[in-house]
Design a protein around this motif. Sequence first.
Motif, PDB file in Angstrom:
ATOM      1  N   UNK A  70       0.848  -1.202   0.000  1.00 28.77           N
ATOM      2  CA  UNK A  70       0.000   0.000   0.000  1.00 28.77           C
ATOM      3  C   UNK A  70       0.876   1.241   0.000  1.00 28.77           C
ATOM      4  N   UNK A  71       0.703   2.080  -1.007  1.00 29.69           N
ATOM      5  CA  UNK A  71       1.553   3.272  -1.121  1.00 29.69           C
ATOM      6  C   UNK A  71       0.858   4.545  -0.657  1.00 29.69           C
ATOM      7  N   UNK A  72      -0.383   4.430  -0.160  1.00 29.62           N
ATOM      8  CA  UNK A  72      -1.119   5.595   0.328  1.00 29.62           C
ATOM      9  C   UNK A  72      -1.738   5.250   1.680  1.00 29.62           C
ATOM     10  N   UNK A  73      -1.168   5.794   2.752  1.00 33.35           N
ATOM     11  CA  UNK A  73      -1.630   5.469   4.094  1.00 33.35           C
ATOM     12  C   UNK A  73      -3.069   5.905   4.351  1.00 33.35           C
ATOM     13  N   UNK A  74      -3.555   6.872   3.581  1.00 30.76           N
ATOM     14  CA  UNK A  74      -4.934   7.330   3.772  1.00 30.76           C
ATOM     15  C   UNK A  74      -5.936   6.217   3.488  1.00 30.76           C
ATOM     16  N   UNK A  75      -5.520   5.242   2.680  1.00 26.73           N
ATOM     17  CA  UNK A  75      -6.434   4.163   2.302  1.00 26.73           C
ATOM     18  C   UNK A  75      -6.379   2.968   3.258  1.00 26.73           C
ATOM     19  N   UNK A  76      -5.540   3.052   4.273  1.00 23.56           N
ATOM     20  CA  UNK A  76      -5.382   1.914   5.183  1.00 23.56           C
ATOM     21  C   UNK A  76      -6.639   1.636   6.013  1.00 23.56           C
ATOM     22  N   UNK A  77      -7.257   2.624   6.685  1.00 22.55           N
ATOM     23  CA  UNK A  77      -8.476   2.319   7.461  1.00 22.55           C
ATOM     24  C   UNK A  77      -9.574   1.702   6.603  1.00 22.55           C
ATOM     25  N   UNK A  78      -9.787   2.251   5.416  1.00 19.76           N
ATOM     26  CA  UNK A  78     -10.806   1.709   4.530  1.00 19.76           C
ATOM     27  C   UNK A  78     -10.487   0.299   4.087  1.00 19.76           C
ATOM     28  N   UNK A  79      -9.232   0.050   3.762  1.00 26.35           N
ATOM     29  CA  UNK A  79      -8.808  -1.281   3.325  1.00 26.35           C
ATOM     30  C   UNK A  79      -9.021  -2.313   4.432  1.00 26.35           C
ATOM     31  N   UNK A  80      -8.713  -1.948   5.662  1.00 28.29           N
ATOM     32  CA  UNK A  80      -8.897  -2.860   6.786  1.00 28.29           C
ATOM     33  C   UNK A  80     -10.363  -3.252   6.949  1.00 28.29           C
TER      34      UNK A  80
END
Length: 294
Positions: A70-80
């Motif tokens: 994942x190269x964009x940390x902003x997408x981590x909560x959504x991905x989880x």
Amino acid sequence: MKTVLLVVLVGFIGLHVSVFGRDIFKHRKNLGNESMPISIGIGFITDFFDTLGIGAFAPTTLLVKVTRQLDDDRKLPGTLNVSHALSCLLEALIFITVVKVEPLTLFLLVAAATVGSWIGSRYVTGLPEQKVQFVMGLALILTAILMTLKQTGMINILGEGNVATGLTGVKLIIGIIGNFILGALMTMGVGLYAPCMAMVYMLGLSPLVAFPIMSASCAALMPVASINFIKTNEYARKLSFGITIGGIIGVIIAAKFVTGLDITALTWIVIVVIIFTGLTYLQKSYKTKVARNA
């Protein structure tokens, strides 16, 4: 009431498959650059051990970082939230059918977590990358602390002697408010299992009752929160799709064959690495803030 909840959870499965599947199909020609085999492997490992009580969010964050998926940390909560929704729904169906719990308590606490997740996900999707990094760092360290308390028996002590299978009066109100807050925090990457377990223990519920409440709360809130993350494109499609596939397989195998596996040593290793990862995210947040102000 328990039957109603089971029907609702099955409905959530249909909802998530519909919303997530439609988005995947719409963007099928450009799902992302992540590795599908690695993503499936991450899902299998994390949900396999989630079924055994370790939790999925923190280990997933760790493995995603290590494998650089994942190269964009902003997408981590959504991905989880998007990627673990179906596997968590499967876990909930298993626990609800085998553990005795007062139906009204279960239903109200699950509903509270679901409403909290809806509100929380609408807030998280508007956060800049630096704040997401900061929140994720704190979330990981908090998760590690709670996992440590669980491993050392500190949380379990709260539940010793508890036999109640339901809540009434003021305790029920406290439980509803508490699960609402935990549902909102989960959309930010704070795992619900350990804090929810501590809460129901302190309210006097039997330790065994914690499992259907935890799993059902996560199962109901994830598909709801995912709607906002998918709608705003705040998640990694290919990574989430792969984790979903691997996660479902992991849950089925864990539930059927290895529910008695001793994972004590592994859990301690995970705790140490999660703390390191949390500190790394806090450092990244600081660097992002400095670069933005420069």
